[in-house]
Scaffold this motif. Sequence first.
Motif, short mmCIF file in Angstrom:
data_model
loop_
_atom_site.label_atom_id
_atom_site.label_comp_id
_atom_site.label_asym_id
_atom_site.label_seq_id
_atom_site.Cartn_x
_atom_site.Cartn_y
_atom_site.Cartn_z
N MET A 1 0.84 -1.17 0.00
CA MET A 1 0.00 0.00 0.00
C MET A 1 0.89 1.24 0.00
SD MET A 1 -3.28 0.75 2.45
CE MET A 1 -4.02 -0.81 2.05
N ALA A 2 0.49 2.28 -0.69
CA ALA A 2 1.26 3.51 -0.79
C ALA A 2 1.46 4.14 0.58
CB ALA A 2 0.55 4.50 -1.71
N GLN A 3 2.54 4.90 0.72
CA GLN A 3 2.86 5.49 2.01
C GLN A 3 2.70 7.00 2.05
OE1 GLN A 3 3.54 3.64 4.72
NE2 GLN A 3 3.13 1.88 3.43
N GLY A 4 2.35 7.66 0.93
CA GLY A 4 2.43 9.10 0.87
C GLY A 4 1.21 9.90 1.26
N GLY A 5 0.01 9.38 1.12
CA GLY A 5 -1.20 10.18 1.26
C GLY A 5 -1.74 10.27 2.66
N ARG A 6 -2.87 11.00 2.76
CA ARG A 6 -3.59 11.07 4.02
C ARG A 6 -4.14 9.69 4.34
NH1 ARG A 6 -8.05 15.45 2.59
NH2 ARG A 6 -8.39 13.82 1.08
N LYS A 7 -4.29 9.42 5.60
CA LYS A 7 -4.88 8.16 6.04
C LYS A 7 -6.29 8.46 6.54
CE LYS A 7 -0.51 5.99 6.96
NZ LYS A 7 0.37 5.37 7.96
N VAL A 8 -7.27 7.79 5.94
CA VAL A 8 -8.68 8.04 6.24
C VAL A 8 -9.32 6.74 6.69
CG1 VAL A 8 -10.88 8.84 5.30
CG2 VAL A 8 -8.74 9.86 4.49
N VAL A 9 -10.00 6.79 7.83
CA VAL A 9 -10.70 5.61 8.36
C VAL A 9 -12.19 5.84 8.17
CG1 VAL A 9 -11.23 4.31 10.45
CG2 VAL A 9 -8.89 5.09 10.03
N ILE A 10 -12.84 4.85 7.55
CA ILE A 10 -14.29 4.93 7.33
C ILE A 10 -14.95 3.72 7.97
CG2 ILE A 10 -16.15 5.09 5.61
CD1 ILE A 10 -14.09 6.19 3.63
N GLY A 11 -15.90 3.98 8.87
CA GLY A 11 -16.66 2.89 9.47
C GLY A 11 -17.72 2.41 8.48
N VAL A 12 -17.73 1.10 8.21
CA VAL A 12 -18.70 0.56 7.25
C VAL A 12 -19.47 -0.61 7.85
CG1 VAL A 12 -17.39 1.29 5.21
CG2 VAL A 12 -17.00 -0.98 6.14
N ASP A 13 -20.70 -0.75 7.39
CA ASP A 13 -21.54 -1.90 7.72
C ASP A 13 -22.49 -2.12 6.56
OD1 ASP A 13 -23.56 0.03 8.01
OD2 ASP A 13 -23.56 -0.07 10.20
N GLU A 14 -23.56 -2.87 6.78
CA GLU A 14 -24.48 -3.17 5.68
C GLU A 14 -25.55 -2.11 5.46
OE1 GLU A 14 -25.22 -4.87 9.46
OE2 GLU A 14 -23.86 -5.86 8.08
#
Length: 145
Positions: A1-14
Amino acid sequence: MAQGGRKVVIGVDESAFSEQAFSFYVENFHKDDDIVYLVHTPERYNFVDASPNVHRELLDEIKQKVEAVEEKYNRKVEEKGVKHAKFLKKHGDPGEAIVAVAEKEHASLIVTGCRGMGLLRRTFLGSVSDYVIHHAHCPVLVCRK
């Protein structure tokens, strides 16, 4: 996985709320070098009084639901052109899992949907978005319908 960008966490479900939050992020905030972590915690069941057969059936049901959510978001990631995404299966409380991943990965942003529960229901059941807002170390984007 790339190392340069912003890191974004998204909570997902159904839920549709989760899909709307993902789409809102991609359409309004996503940059090509962002690294997106899709965090899913399966629904919890009380196994205490379950017979071995019921226990096995429930575990199979959970596994199928998790696989369906993962497949759905893998398709969405591909359709939306998100280059760097990782689906993470976690256990326990969804809010705690989202915050823990964000801390571990040094996220720049957390994105979550909002079910729009009323005050009474939210007081008794809790709210993932409310937990995340109050415990996250980084900005949180809560997407309302």
